[in-house]
Motif scaffolding. Sequence first.
Motif, PDB file in Angstrom:
ATOM      1  N   ARG A 179       0.837  -1.200   0.000  1.00  0.00           N
ATOM      2  CA  ARG A 179       0.000   0.000   0.000  1.00  0.00           C
ATOM      3  C   ARG A 179       0.881   1.261   0.000  1.00  0.00           C
ATOM      4  N   TYR A 180       1.928   1.241   0.809  1.00  0.00           N
ATOM      5  CA  TYR A 180       2.826   2.396   0.898  1.00  0.00           C
ATOM      6  C   TYR A 180       3.474   2.681  -0.460  1.00  0.00           C
ATOM      7  N   ALA A 181       3.952   1.628  -1.126  1.00  0.00           N
ATOM      8  CA  ALA A 181       4.593   1.801  -2.429  1.00  0.00           C
ATOM      9  C   ALA A 181       3.606   2.351  -3.451  1.00  0.00           C
ATOM     10  N   HIS A 182       2.397   1.831  -3.449  1.00  0.00           N
ATOM     11  CA  HIS A 182       1.405   2.284  -4.421  1.00  0.00           C
ATOM     12  C   HIS A 182       0.989   3.732  -4.165  1.00  0.00           C
ATOM     13  N   GLU A 183       0.992   4.148  -2.910  1.00  0.00           N
ATOM     14  CA  GLU A 183       0.701   5.557  -2.607  1.00  0.00           C
ATOM     15  C   GLU A 183       1.759   6.480  -3.193  1.00  0.00           C
ATOM     16  N   LEU A 184       2.976   5.943  -3.366  1.00  0.00           N
ATOM     17  CA  LEU A 184       4.074   6.700  -3.971  1.00  0.00           C
ATOM     18  C   LEU A 184       4.164   6.463  -5.473  1.00  0.00           C
ATOM     19  N   HIS A 185       3.135   5.793  -6.030  1.00  0.00           N
ATOM     20  CA  HIS A 185       3.067   5.505  -7.467  1.00  0.00           C
ATOM     21  C   HIS A 185       4.247   4.634  -7.914  1.00  0.00           C
ATOM     22  N   ARG A 186       4.585   3.655  -7.072  1.00  0.00           N
ATOM     23  CA  ARG A 186       5.640   2.700  -7.383  1.00  0.00           C
ATOM     24  C   ARG A 186       5.047   1.300  -7.458  1.00  0.00           C
ATOM     25  N   LYS A 187       5.725   0.436  -8.184  1.00  0.00           N
ATOM     26  CA  LYS A 187       5.289  -0.953  -8.293  1.00  0.00           C
ATOM     27  C   LYS A 187       6.149  -1.846  -7.409  1.00  0.00           C
ATOM     28  N   VAL A 188       5.563  -2.948  -6.968  1.00  0.00           N
ATOM     29  CA  VAL A 188       6.269  -3.916  -6.121  1.00  0.00           C
ATOM     30  C   VAL A 188       6.298  -5.259  -6.830  1.00  0.00           C
ATOM     31  N   TYR A 189       7.505  -5.708  -7.160  1.00  0.00           N
ATOM     32  CA  TYR A 189       7.691  -7.028  -7.753  1.00  0.00           C
ATOM     33  C   TYR A 189       8.311  -7.931  -6.694  1.00  0.00           C
ATOM     34  N   VAL A 190       7.770  -9.107  -6.521  1.00  0.00           N
ATOM     35  CA  VAL A 190       8.246 -10.024  -5.481  1.00  0.00           C
ATOM     36  C   VAL A 190       8.948 -11.211  -6.134  1.00  0.00           C
ATOM     37  N   THR A 191      10.159 -11.506  -5.662  1.00  0.00           N
ATOM     38  CA  THR A 191      10.891 -12.651  -6.199  1.00  0.00           C
ATOM     39  C   THR A 191      10.406 -13.949  -5.561  1.00  0.00           C
ATOM     40  N   VAL A 192       9.955 -14.849  -6.412  1.00  0.00           N
ATOM     41  CA  VAL A 192       9.609 -16.214  -5.998  1.00  0.00           C
ATOM     42  C   VAL A 192      10.400 -17.133  -6.929  1.00  0.00           C
ATOM     43  N   ASN A 193      11.707 -16.846  -7.014  1.00  0.00           N
ATOM     44  CA  ASN A 193      12.527 -17.476  -8.044  1.00  0.00           C
ATOM     45  C   ASN A 193      13.421 -18.592  -7.519  1.00  0.00           C
ATOM     46  N   MET A 194      13.046 -19.174  -6.383  1.00  0.00           N
ATOM     47  CA  MET A 194      13.774 -20.335  -5.877  1.00  0.00           C
ATOM     48  C   MET A 194      13.492 -21.548  -6.763  1.00  0.00           C
ATOM     49  N   PHE A 195      14.330 -22.567  -6.616  1.00  0.00           N
ATOM     50  CA  PHE A 195      14.091 -23.853  -7.269  1.00  0.00           C
ATOM     51  C   PHE A 195      13.627 -24.821  -6.177  1.00  0.00           C
ATOM     52  N   PRO A 196      12.318 -24.924  -5.983  1.00  0.00           N
ATOM     53  CA  PRO A 196      11.785 -25.625  -4.818  1.00  0.00           C
ATOM     54  C   PRO A 196      11.879 -27.140  -4.916  1.00  0.00           C
ATOM     55  N   HIS A 197      11.952 -27.764  -3.742  1.00  0.00           N
ATOM     56  CA  HIS A 197      11.819 -29.211  -3.622  1.00  0.00           C
ATOM     57  C   HIS A 197      10.347 -29.531  -3.352  1.00  0.00           C
ATOM     58  N   ASN A 198      10.011 -30.805  -3.336  1.00  0.00           N
ATOM     59  CA  ASN A 198       8.616 -31.193  -3.151  1.00  0.00           C
ATOM     60  C   ASN A 198       8.010 -30.593  -1.892  1.00  0.00           C
ATOM     61  N   ALA A 199       8.775 -30.608  -0.798  1.00  0.00           N
ATOM     62  CA  ALA A 199       8.248 -30.093   0.462  1.00  0.00           C
ATOM     63  C   ALA A 199       7.930 -28.599   0.370  1.00  0.00           C
ATOM     64  N   ASP A 200       8.719 -27.872  -0.406  1.00  0.00           N
ATOM     65  CA  ASP A 200       8.476 -26.438  -0.559  1.00  0.00           C
ATOM     66  C   ASP A 200       7.164 -26.165  -1.289  1.00  0.00           C
ATOM     67  N   MET A 201       6.809 -27.068  -2.191  1.00  0.00           N
ATOM     68  CA  MET A 201       5.596 -26.857  -2.980  1.00  0.00           C
ATOM     69  C   MET A 201       4.333 -26.975  -2.135  1.00  0.00           C
ATOM     70  N   GLU A 202       4.446 -27.629  -0.979  1.00  0.00           N
ATOM     71  CA  GLU A 202       3.269 -27.799  -0.131  1.00  0.00           C
ATOM     72  C   GLU A 202       2.810 -26.478   0.474  1.00  0.00           C
ATOM     73  N   THR A 203       3.754 -25.595   0.793  1.00  0.00           N
ATOM     74  CA  THR A 203       3.409 -24.314   1.415  1.00  0.00           C
ATOM     75  C   THR A 203       3.330 -23.168   0.411  1.00  0.00           C
ATOM     76  N   LEU A 204       3.726 -23.424  -0.824  1.00  0.00           N
ATOM     77  CA  LEU A 204       3.756 -22.362  -1.828  1.00  0.00           C
ATOM     78  C   LEU A 204       2.382 -21.751  -2.111  1.00  0.00           C
ATOM     79  N   PRO A 205       1.315 -22.541  -2.279  1.00  0.00           N
ATOM     80  CA  PRO A 205       0.017 -21.933  -2.608  1.00  0.00           C
ATOM     81  C   PRO A 205      -0.451 -20.899  -1.591  1.00  0.00           C
ATOM     82  N   GLU A 206      -0.300 -21.187  -0.312  1.00  0.00           N
ATOM     83  CA  GLU A 206      -0.738 -20.242   0.703  1.00  0.00           C
ATOM     84  C   GLU A 206       0.074 -18.952   0.632  1.00  0.00           C
TER      85      GLU A 206
END
Length: 220
Positions: free
Chosen positions: A1-28
Amino acid sequence: RYAHELHRKVYVTVNMFPHNADMETLPEYLKTLGEAGCDALLVADPGVFRTVRKVVPDMPLHISTQANTTNWQSALFWQEQGAERVVLARELSLQEIREVRENVSLELECFVHGAMCVSYSGRCLMSAYMTGREANRGECAQPCRWRYALVEEKRPGEYFPVEEDEHGTYILNSRDLRAIEHVQRLLEIGVDSLKIEGRTKSPYYVARAIPRPTAKASMV
């Protein structure tokens, strides 16, 4: 919200190479990012890409440099999958970037300043091997910046430098990428965004490194 009030965009890195266990929590986690209103996700793994499409289907997707996109066919593949932007591999020449631009219509982003590790596009193994912190899981200790010397097994105490000189670049202690003199050429080629390496860096570093206020730059 703070970034958007300043007319900025927020890009989030989700660029890990996950293992099976990581995929279980990824959707949430992806649901949380969607609810937060981030503007795009940077991904590298096809499984993560597919999961994002299922969980937050309207979320714009950028392909991280971790995906190691070094040719226009790969960029075209991601375009056909629905990606909006590709962050090209750091090691591409200006001519190679031009060829990619000529063959795809999605947005292109290029690194112009910052760390260049042993595996230039970020797929480092040294951090995990030496410190137990996996770079590809967001925990890079940046061992490529440490000082190294080569030691022959039967010559203890004799240290040979591993460095860069006028003859070329060697595998360790690589210098930072500094492409400020090529920014105008990148813009003429049609690059849409300039990327500044921001890992472990302060806001002051980013403020000093951005080429000019009118340039569109992003930080990772």
